[in-house]
Design an enzyme around this catalytic site. Structure first.
Site, PDB file in Angstrom:
ATOM      1  N   HIS A  37       0.856  -1.190   0.000  1.00 18.29           N
ATOM      2  CA  HIS A  37       0.000   0.000   0.000  1.00 18.29           C
ATOM      3  C   HIS A  37       0.889   1.237   0.000  1.00 18.29           C
ATOM      4  CE1 HIS A  37       1.097  -0.504   4.240  1.00 18.29           C
ATOM      5  NE2 HIS A  37       1.003   0.820   4.304  1.00 18.29           N
ATOM      6  N   HIS A 120       5.436   6.068  -1.224  1.00 13.52           N
ATOM      7  CA  HIS A 120       6.202   4.882  -1.595  1.00 13.52           C
ATOM      8  C   HIS A 120       5.438   3.630  -1.184  1.00 13.52           C
ATOM      9  CE1 HIS A 120       7.153   5.475   2.655  1.00 13.52           C
ATOM     10  NE2 HIS A 120       7.362   4.170   2.696  1.00 13.52           N
TER      11      HIS A 120
END
Length: 197
Positions: A37, A120
């Site tokens: 995620h 990220h």
């Protein structure tokens, strides 16, 4: 109480692309594919009343869906790397969404997030990895890039205390406004039979 955070999910086909980056780094603890995620805002441990207020405020966010591309890989912790990640191509929309969530959190009394937002996907946590090994791993994979995908929603997730890297549970889903541009990944690809990515 579970630890809460807001996040963007990774479509299944892109999660499989990310999974191909696993391996080749001694001492790395690789994140399970279903736990990939992009964290928008770490909220932490809150009481039930605050959690309800967070959900109510997040539900009022009215932003359009937007395209996103994963590109490049890197590590956090320059002299002593502690994690390896896949990056996100520059996106005004993801920063605007994150900033709105940050303002909302502060309005209800949560302390500001001290970290600069760097979107990220964490691929691995590192323990006792040699810097040379990390540099070698990154140098062979620097040209990583996915096709663009549409971000149709963001989610409120929870993690169990002291279990870094999952398992994560999707607590609430907040759709973004549909704008109708084409995409290689759709909402159907975000929802596998067993849960959310």
């Amino acid at each position: 109480m579970p630890r809460l955070f807001t996040a963007l999910e990774i479509p299944r086909n892109l999660a499989l692309s990310l999974s191909l980056l696993r391996g080749g780094l001694p001492g790395a603890r690789w994140i399970d594919v279903e736990n990939y995620h992009i964290t928008l805002r770490f909220i932490g441990d809150v009481d039930g009343r605050t959690a309800d207020e967070i959900v109510d405020r997040l539900d009022r966010i009215d932003r359009p869906e937007f395209p996103l591309t994963l590109t490049g890989i890197g590590s956090f912790g320059s002299k002593k790397p502690h994690s390896v990640w896949a990056g996100v191509a520059p996106s005004v929309e993801i920063h605007a969404l994150q900033a709105e969530i940050e303002r909302m959190c502060q309005r209800i009394g949560l302390p500001p997030d001290p970290r600069k937002f760097t979107p990220h996907v964490t691929l691995a946590r590192l323990k006792n990895c040699r810097l040379d090994d990390v540099v070698h791993y990154l140098s062979g994979r620097g040209n990583f890039q996915t096709a663009p995908f549409t971000v149709p929603r963001f989610v409120l997730m929870s993690s169990k205390e002291s279990v870094g890297g999952g398992p994560y549970l999707t607590e609430e889903v907040f759709p973004l406004r549909e704008v109708g541009f084409g995409s290689s990944s759709s909402i159907a690809e975000l929802v596998p039979a067993k849960g959310f990515y």
